[in-house]
Every structure is written in C-alpha cells, then in structure tokens.
Enzyme design. Structure first.
Site, short mmCIF file in Angstrom:
data_model
loop_
_atom_site.label_atom_id
_atom_site.label_comp_id
_atom_site.label_asym_id
_atom_site.label_seq_id
_atom_site.Cartn_x
_atom_site.Cartn_y
_atom_site.Cartn_z
N SER A 175 0.82 -1.20 0.00
CA SER A 175 0.00 0.00 0.00
C SER A 175 0.86 1.26 0.00
O SER A 175 1.64 1.50 -0.92
CB SER A 175 -0.96 -0.03 1.19
OG SER A 175 -1.91 1.01 1.11
N ASP A 332 -3.13 6.53 -3.31
CA ASP A 332 -1.85 5.98 -2.84
C ASP A 332 -1.36 4.92 -3.82
O ASP A 332 -2.06 4.60 -4.80
CB ASP A 332 -1.98 5.49 -1.40
CG ASP A 332 -2.82 4.23 -1.26
OD1 ASP A 332 -3.60 3.92 -2.17
OD2 ASP A 332 -2.70 3.54 -0.22
N ASP A 334 -1.26 1.73 -4.20
CA ASP A 334 -2.12 0.61 -4.62
C ASP A 334 -3.56 1.05 -4.83
O ASP A 334 -4.45 0.21 -5.01
CB ASP A 334 -2.03 -0.55 -3.63
CG ASP A 334 -2.66 -0.24 -2.29
OD1 ASP A 334 -2.60 0.93 -1.86
OD2 ASP A 334 -3.22 -1.16 -1.66
N ASP A 336 -5.97 2.25 -3.01
CA ASP A 336 -7.11 1.95 -2.12
C ASP A 336 -7.40 3.09 -1.15
O ASP A 336 -8.38 3.05 -0.41
CB ASP A 336 -6.91 0.63 -1.37
CG ASP A 336 -5.78 0.66 -0.36
OD1 ASP A 336 -4.96 1.60 -0.39
OD2 ASP A 336 -5.71 -0.28 0.46
N GLU A 434 -12.39 4.68 7.37
CA GLU A 434 -11.41 4.79 8.45
C GLU A 434 -10.69 6.12 8.27
O GLU A 434 -10.51 6.59 7.14
CB GLU A 434 -10.43 3.62 8.46
CG GLU A 434 -9.61 3.45 7.21
CD GLU A 434 -8.69 2.24 7.25
OE1 GLU A 434 -8.73 1.50 8.24
OE2 GLU A 434 -7.93 2.04 6.29
N SER A 436 -7.78 7.12 8.27
CA SER A 436 -6.54 7.15 7.48
C SER A 436 -6.86 7.11 5.98
O SER A 436 -6.34 6.29 5.25
CB SER A 436 -5.61 6.02 7.89
OG SER A 436 -6.28 4.78 7.86
N LYS A 448 -11.71 -0.67 1.35
CA LYS A 448 -11.52 0.73 0.96
C LYS A 448 -11.10 0.78 -0.50
O LYS A 448 -10.42 -0.12 -1.00
CB LYS A 448 -10.51 1.41 1.87
CG LYS A 448 -9.15 0.76 1.99
CD LYS A 448 -8.31 1.50 3.01
CE LYS A 448 -6.96 0.84 3.21
NZ LYS A 448 -7.04 -0.39 4.02
#
Length: 631
Positions: A175, A332, A334, A336, A434, A436, A448
């Site tokens: 990630s 980001d 990857d 997600d 979440e 983050s 996500k």
C-alpha cells in the site's frame, strides 16, 4: 521453524563449519540455505553467517510473519520474518492447505492473485514475481488461478473474488508503506479481508508447510498452465459498470467545466482513475506527469503516503495552479486510499483530513440515497460504519437522520466482514470509512477503494459548484447542522517493542496495580476502554464485548495490538494505539459538539491543550525516545 529437510545440501557443509553455537539458529540457517532458490536473498544470509552477525540472523530467521490489520507486511529481504520469495511460497502453501480443508470445490472455484508495482533489486524481489510464485504454488496443485496480466488496484482483488465466485484471493502490496516494504493481503470468499479465526488457522497451516513443495518455485507456470486465467478485462469492465450505480448526476458531470488533477503516487492508479472518470461522464483528470507511471523507488516523494498532506502533494498542487484546476485527488500506490485538496478563494490549498472527507462522503451518500430511494424505503434499514478511532460525525448524522451507525475495530478487514454480515441480513450499507483516508462508497467492493472515492468526490464537487459552494464551504454547513467534530491525528515513531509495551503497561497501572488514569493534566477522564485487555469502565461488569445497539457497539477484545481509549468529561474522545503495519504509536483525539455549539476556535483550543497533556503525561516522548512524525 518447522522440520529440517533431508541432509546433504551443499550449504549444510558450510553451516557445520560455521556453527553459531545456537542449535535453534543453526537449524533455521540450514533451512534457509537449503530451501531458498533466490540467489540474492540466499547470499544475504550466507554473508551474515560468514560475518558472524548472529544477532541479526536470529532476528531474521527465528520469528515468523503474522497477520496484522492489513495481512502480512514487512520489509523485503532475506529471513522468515521478511517478505521474499520463500516466505510468500510458505504462506501460499499454508493457505492452500487451509482452503483445501474448508472447501471441497476449492480447485474448481479458484483463487484470485493481484499485485502492485513494488520491487527491490538487492533482493531480486518484486510484487509481480511474488504474485507469480503465489500462483505457481496453487497451479502446481491443480487449482484454477485468476492471475491478472498486469498490475491492478488492490480493490480489484476483493471485487474479483466475489464476481468470479473464487474461494479467496491475495493482493501483493504494501500500500502506502515505505519503498523497502511489501505485503501479502488475503481476502476470503465474501470479498472481505480475512479476520479471526481464519488468520490464526492459516498461520498454523503455514507452520506445517514450511518446506517448499515440488513445483512451488516454478513461476513459469503462470505462462504455461491451462489452469491460469486472466480476469483483467472482464473485471475492469464489470467494475466500471458497477461504479455507475453510485453516479447520481451524470448530466452535470458531462457538462462540467471543473478541472481535476490526479496523482497516482508512482503506483497503479493512473489508468483506472482515468477510466472511472469516463464512466461518470467526466473528462479524465489531468495526470501529474512525474508521478503517473509506476516507480518502485517513489522517486519524487519522501514517502508514498498521500495522508502526509501538502508536503507530499507539492507537484500536484503546482500543476493544478498552472492548469486552473481547483481540486486535486491523490490515490496511494495501490489505489485503495484517497487524499483530496481544494484551492480556496485566497489561493491557499486545503488538504482535507480523512475525517473531514468522511463528513462530506456521509452527507453526500445519504443525500443521494434520500433523493433516489423508493417511497416505501425504510431509513431504519440503512447503515454507515466507521472504525472506532475515526470521527464520530457519522454517528451525529445518523442520530439526526434516523439511519444506523456502527463502529468496528481499526482496520478495514473488520468493516468488510461486518458490511457483508449486514448485507446478508437484507440491510443497505451506503458508506464506511477509516480516518486514514480509507473510504468505501457503496458495496461493490467490501474494502476501501481510492478509485471509486476519487470519482465520487469529483461528482460531489461538480454538484456543489452548481450550488455555488466549494467542498470546504459544504463541510462547514455539515458541521453547523450536525455539530462540529474537530479532530487531530498524528503519530510517533518507535522501533523498540519493549518501549511500546512499557508505555501501555504504565497506563494500565498508572495509579497503582490495575488502575487506569483518572485525569490527564487538567482534564478529567470519564471512561477508559482497553480493547487489548477487554477492560471497559463504561460497562457494568467493566468488560468489553459486542452488544447490540442502534448507534454504537461495544467492541470485542483484540489482544494482537495495543489500544486504549479515554473519554473525557469535556466530551473529547482520545485513543492511543499501535499501528498494525508500521513502527508507530498513533494518537487520535476529537471534540464532538452538539448542533448549535459552533465556536470552532474554542473547541480547537481545548483540543490542542488536551493533546499536549496526552502526549506529555501518557507518551512522554523525550523519556521514551519517541520521534514525532515531522522530525
């Protein structure tokens, strides 16, 4: 570490003449040198052995990877606690064994394998190679494998598991972690990340299957086996079609003059975000050229995490100013997670926090549902979810609007499993998040998803522009209606597990044995919830456990990480916890005001004072050698 293989390997003679004096370590070294066929990582262990670096050998070889909040994640390199060819083979063998026990039709239903674009030359390790070895283990055992022919966003794997009816899937990714890391994220047949007991049982199976099987190293099977299928086109087409289910204003999107800039942070997101914008009727966003294509070194950013804010969005913001684009979306590596920035009237940029974006998404998804639902639709059947360390803004919206809000433990694996459970009961889940910057809009993907979130925020911004509003202005409106929720989140780096344990044990014995703090500086503590031990002072028996409630649920015990939440007399809720993927102690604090109590500056000042007391009294950074995130 498992049983030794048969003696006779040439390296066993080397090892005998260089015994470490530790039988357990000798056995682990012998196993590594016997089993590892990656010359680079094999040489790393041989070099450490020859240099007499027994402590480092012990750290690398005498412990094993375990499942955290996002699967297996560690640095790439040699060792049983690192991500490398051998540990991925071992992990996949364990998963094969576990799935074979649980599904009689495992081989026919198949397994999904995806990967991002990470890599490390010094270990001859890349996400694609690790994915090929994952597939090889299964293909050698006659399992149907859906192996993506190119890199994909992480959300494509759980989506594919459900769409193809596979029993499980793996995404090779770390990630937003630093470039040295990689990971192995496992999804169950329900499309959600695995939770207990599956994770613990898989670890047991891995420990029973540590020696590579015949065929496990044959990564060429991906290119030669008739059991390998490429799901890329089918899944991509289906995903984009499903995405339109949460597109509510296509006609506005088609006509919109609003420009967007997108950065994929040297990862997988570019092509897929372009397609998603087209699916919603938009012109594709303007890509940041220096960050558009995959680069495992993430060479233009100090850290590939868009959550770090303006410092890592510099190229995006400057391009947006040049192009006259008011909104920047950043996925980001990857794809997600999603970060969003908006240029304000004074020319400055506002980078929204995850909690602020959740307030916008929550308002938007519920408003769109209300506008489009049938006359007999029951708002009491509607749900939104968040992790317990995230903002309580969805709770405030739920209380006013009449839908249900639930909390889960940190990590989207808990959200995904709970959402699937609610869907199976006929409930309608609109949104989950979440703090983050992880968002789930709709339920096509039970994880996500930065791709869908990016295009939903674009549609929201387009709609608001038609109302003469910016995202930032709408956020203020939401807080005025539902109550201000002012939150701050940050972290300290701590590389010493013993220090982390000492900090949390001190809090559990603050005023004597088994006595939690009653105040923090000048702030009185009303309740303490310790998810690690199961203590909850707000419950009659002081024990935590899941309880049915319309708005909030008592959380189950989670012994695998440290997490203590303090509810203060002034309405603030603050949590200290360890990260499940990085060497961090995180803190989360939020002031929740009732509607009408709108003096934001007073709330912010109170929150800042409390955070300073929380850090100084409970974390003691100087005494414990903690490094603050900006250092």
């Amino acid at each position: 570490m498992g049983d030794c293989g048969a003696p006779g390997d040439v390296n066993s003679n080397v090892l005998v003449s260089r015994s470490t004096g530790d039988a357990q370590l000798d056995k682990a070294v012998w196993q590594w040198l016997s089993w590892d066929k990656n010359q680079k990582t094999k040489e790393q262990i041989e070099s450490l052995l020859q240099a007499g670096k027994h402590r480092e050998l012990r750290e690398r070889l005498c412990c094993r990877l375990s499942f955290g909040t996002a699967g297996l994640r560690s640095a790439m390199g040699a060792g049983f606690c690192y991500i490398n060819d051998l540990t991925v083979i071992q992990s996949t063998q364990g998963i094969y064994k576990y799935l074979e026990r649980n599904f009689s039709d495992f081989k026919q239903r198949g397994f999904v394998v995806g990967y991002d674009t990470r890599g490390q030359v010094t270990s001859n390790c890349s996400s694609k190679k690790l994915a090929k070895l994952t597939a090889a283990v299964l293909l050698a055992k006659d399992v149907l494998v859906y192996f993506f022919s190119t890199y994909v966003p992480t959300p494509f794997v759980p989506y594919a598991v459900q769409q193809l009816g596979a029993v499980a899937g793996v995404m090779i990714t770390a990630s937003h972690n630093r470039k040295e890391d990689n990971g192995y994220k496992v999804y169950w047949e329900n499309g959600a990340q695995i939770t207990s007991p599956h994770d613990k049982e898989i670890i047991k199976c891995i420990e029973e299957c540590v020696e590579p099987w015949s065929g496990s190293w044959n990564e060429n099977l991906v290119d030669t086996s008739p059991l390998r299928q490429d799901p890329l086109q089918k899944i991509c087409d289906s995903y984009m079609e499903d995405l339109t289910k949460i597109c509510y204003h296509r006609e506005l999107n088609v006509q919109s003059s609003l420009k967007f800039v997108h950065t994929s942070f040297h990862g997988v997101g570019h092509d897929y975000v372009q397609l998603a914008f087209r699916a919603f009727g938009f012109q594709p966003p303007i890509p940041v050229p220096e960050q558009k294509d995959p680069d495992p070194d993430f060479s233009t950013v100090k850290c590939p995490n868009p959550e770090e804010g303006e410092s890592v969005l510099e190229l995006s913001l400057r391009l947006a100013e040049k192009e006259g684009a008011r909104v920047v979306v950043a996925t980001d590596p990857d794809a997600d997670r999603l970060a969003v920035a908006e240029q304000q009237e004074n020319g400055c940029w506002k980078v929204f926090t995850g909690n602020e974006l959740a307030a916008l998404f929550g308002w938007w998804m519920f408003s769109c549902w209300k506008e489009n639902c049938s006359q007999d639709a029951d708002v009491g059947n509607v749900y939104m979810l968040a992790t317990t360390v995230s903002s309580k803004i969805l709770r405030a919206i739920a209380l006013k609007e009449g839908f249900h809000f639930e909390e889960t433990l940190p990590g989207f694996k808990w959200i995904g499993s709970r959402v699937k459970n609610l869907l199976d009961k006929g409930k309608e889940v609109l949104f989950a998040f979440e703090e983050s910057i992880g968002f789930m809009c709709g339920t096509s993907v039970l994880d996500k998803d930065g791709v869908s979130a990016a295009v939903v925020i674009a549609e929201m911004a387009t709609y608001l522009q038609g109302q003469g509003l910016t995202l930032a202005q709408k956020l203020v409106d939401i807080y005025e209606i539902y109550g201000y929720h002012i939150s701050k989140t940050s972290y300290f780096l701590c590389h010493e597990p013993a220090t982390i344990k000492r900090i949390f044990e001190r809090l559990r014995n603050f005023e004597g044995p088994e006595s939690y703090p009653r105040c923090c500086g000048a702030f009185s503590i009303l309740h303490v919830r310790d998810v690690t031990t199961g203590y909850d002072s707000s419950q009659l028996n002081h024990k935590a456990g899941r309880a049915a409630a319309a708005v909030l649920q008592v959380l189950p015990v989670s012994k695998s990480s440290q997490m203590i939440t303090f509810t203060f007399q002034n309405g603030c809720v603050a949590t200290l916890r360890t990260s499940g993927t990085e060497p961090k102690i995180k803190y989360y604090a939020e002031m929740c005001a009732l509607p009408g109590h709108s003096d934001r500056s007073v709330l912010e000042e109170e929150l800042q004072k409390l955070i300073e007391a929380l850090i100084g009294d409970f974390l003691e950074p100087a005494k414990n050698g903690l490094t603050w995130r900006s250092a």
